[in-house]
Enzyme design. Structure first.
Site, mmCIF file in Angstrom:
data_model
loop_
_atom_site.group_PDB
_atom_site.id
_atom_site.type_symbol
_atom_site.label_atom_id
_atom_site.label_comp_id
_atom_site.label_asym_id
_atom_site.label_seq_id
_atom_site.Cartn_x
_atom_site.Cartn_y
_atom_site.Cartn_z
ATOM 1 C CE LYS A 1 -3.768 -2.238 2.561
ATOM 2 N NZ LYS A 1 -4.763 -2.610 1.558
ATOM 3 C CB CYS B 1 -11.715 -6.213 4.727
ATOM 4 S SG CYS B 1 -11.448 -7.260 3.313
#
Lengths: 142, 405
Positions: B225, B363
């Site tokens: 990320k 999520c």
């Protein structure tokens, strides 16, 4: 009309669209024509897993030996796709359903929806339709 | 120096791709960022010139690979300003970092203990603690959020008591984009002797992270990320904690001495790095973090804040669009829903126009349930995104809404 003939007709219909917007607008329209599922079948038992949107599918085995599907989804594109499937497979016997291949989805450019990562559950819907057909066939044979 | 967006974009080859005949607009950076050429080259250079197993060979290649690998660890230390290099443990990513910690803390959590998490946690910083509590007869307590997507610090403080063994919270929310006032929160927890883990997955590429200044005991993040490849991540753990905690996995590298009767374990950080590590991942992580540093994390933050503000203005003007998460402090992620339209439909049609967004529960199911939504659409930004892309995205969204209405 056989399932194959129906699929050919769908392929022909889709071949007239030259851009994705027309195709998806048509899918959205199809969704609106979906034979409504009875509210009581919108329960966890009829929920198809593996979809980001929720899809409920119900099958009825008639005395004439044919299977009739109803469905619903909370996403309209998914609804259009399941509507397409139901249009194709409703009103045929278990054997007819089980002996059909699914190439037509590729031909109408919905192949991308077949990938398991799409998580819209087209694959799960097809599996569920086949599962219903298999279950009804077993019942017939007993 | 001004922010040279064109130079940055030129470093990311994938941004030249076309999707469905349209130039790619990649707004799914919260899921993973794209990689600059420098990172891609680093991986191939490693296999072209240095590949060898680390820490064991006497030969030149192994020495070189070991030096590079340990050099990467030292660079990560500098990047997050940890006190010691052995506080940097390489993992597969944030999820493994947190699982490692939850496993290592297991003997320390006993019946009646409490662990605090917040209502905005990603499953990765929720399920490991839920499982640990279940196994040990401890209680998992959820710190609520307000309508804007912010934590109530007074309430949080009230939830802390002598049984609280850990506070695990996210630095930046992956759904709402909220930047939590973590320094303040850590101060409150520290005063009560409660250790704190920060989930930095959504923070590391967007805002300055200084673990000593923050005062956290543990900090977890993923490389992918932050412009590095997948499969490499970091757990920062204070030396005094990690030295006392038991190992996580057993095997090569992490042992000191093994006999048929007994094994003793290696020093930190190797105690937590069983098996051959992801060497090229560590090297590429260093390259990615250097890339961030050279661009300047403050400049990146400023650029992304501008994009976010512009996107919020644009989207607010579209009828039916509701922005989810209106915290005062936000970064890089914009969640929204369109009234009467399922997020999946929006994402599907945006993709047709070349715009990559994430849809669904991200999520973070407990949060999405709490918000009473079927999911959201999330556009998340990175250093290479532009104002023009935001404009095109807003135009595409208008088209999508008119198709689906």
């Amino acid at each position: 009309m056989t399932i194959k003939e129906k699929q050919d007709a769908i392929v022909e219909e889709f071949s007239m669209f030259d851009d994705w917007m027309d195709k998806y607008s048509y899918l959205i329209e199809l969704g609106k024509e979906l034979p409504a599922i009875e509210e009581k079948y919108k329960d966890p038992q009829h929920l198809i897993s593996g979809c980001q949107s929720r899809v409920w599918l119900h099958a009825r085995h008639d005395e004439d030996g044919k299977i009739y599907f109803t469905a619903d989804s909370d996403a309209v594109i998914t609804k259009g796709i399941v509507s397409l499937l139901i249009k194709t497979f409703s009103g045929y016997s278990a054997n007819e359903i089980l002996n059909t291949d699914m190439n037509f989805l590729e031909q109408i450019g919905l192949k991308e929806h077949l990938s398991p990562t799409r998580s819209n559950g087209l694959l799960s819907m097809i599996k569920q339709i086949q599962l219903y057909a298999r279950a009804f066939k077993l019942k017939e044979n007993n | 120096m001004s922010y040279d967006i064109q130079k940055i974009r030129a470093d990311f080859p994938i941004l030249r791709r076309q999707i469905n005949g349209k130039p790619l607009i990649y707004f799914d950076n919260g899921a993973t960022t794209q990689k600059p050429q420098q990172v891609i080259d680093c991986i191939s250079n490693y296999y072209l010139h240095q590949n060898s197993n680390v820490h064991r060979g006497v030969h030149t290649l192994s020495q070189e690979a070991t030096d590079l690998f340990e050099g990467a660890r030292e660079y990560v230390r500098q990047f997050i300003n940890a006190e010691e290099t052995n506080e940097i443990i390489f993992t597969r990513g944030t999820t493994e970092s947190i699982n490692l910690l939850a496993t290592a803390l297991k003997p320390w959590i006993v019946k009646g203990d409490e662990i605090l998490v917040t209502a905005m946690e990603h499953h990765s910083n929720f399920v490991p603690w839920q499982q640990l509590c279940e196994k040990r007869g401890a209680r998992l307590k959820i710190v609520p959020i307000n309508r804007n997507g912010e934590l109530d610090l007074e309430f949080l403080e009230k939830m802390m008591n002598p049984y609280t063994k850990l506070l695990a919270l996210t630095h930046v929310s992956n759904v709402l984009g909220t930047i939590n006032p973590v320094k303040k929160i850590i101060k409150i927890a520290k005063d009560k002797g409660i250790p704190v883990l920060l989930d930095g997955a959504q923070a590391i590429a967007h805002t300055k992270v200084d673990v000593q200044d923050l005062g956290c005991d543990f900090y977890a993040f993923s490389g992918h990320k932050a412009y590095a490849p997948m499969g490499i991540g970091v757990l920062y753990g204070k030396f005094n904690w990690m030295r006392r905690l038991p190992p996580y996995q057993f095997g090569g590298e992490m042992i000191d001495e093994v006999t048929f009767e007994k094994s003793t374990f290696n020093e930190l950080p190797f105690k937590y790095e069983a098996g051959t590590p992801n060497v090229e991942g560590a090297l590429a992580l260093e390259t990615a973090l250097r890339y961030i540093n050279e661009t300047g994390i403050d400049a990146i933050r400023q650029h992304e804040d501008k994009l976010l503000a512009h996107a919020e203005t644009k989207l607010s003007a579209i009828e039916g669009v509701r922005i989810i998460g209106t915290a005062k402090q936000k970064t890089a992620a914009l969640s929204f829903v369109v009234e009467g339209i399922h997020p999946y439909d929006v994402g599907m049609l945006l993709d047709k126009m070349g715009v990559a967004v994430r849809t669904g529960h991200h999520c973070a199911q407990p949060l999405i349930d709490f918000l009473g939504l079927p999911g959201t659409v999330r556009a998340s930004f990175a250093m290479y995104n532009t104002k023009e892309e935001v404009d095109l995205f807003a135009d595409a969204l208008v088209k999508v809404v008119s198709m689906l209405k």
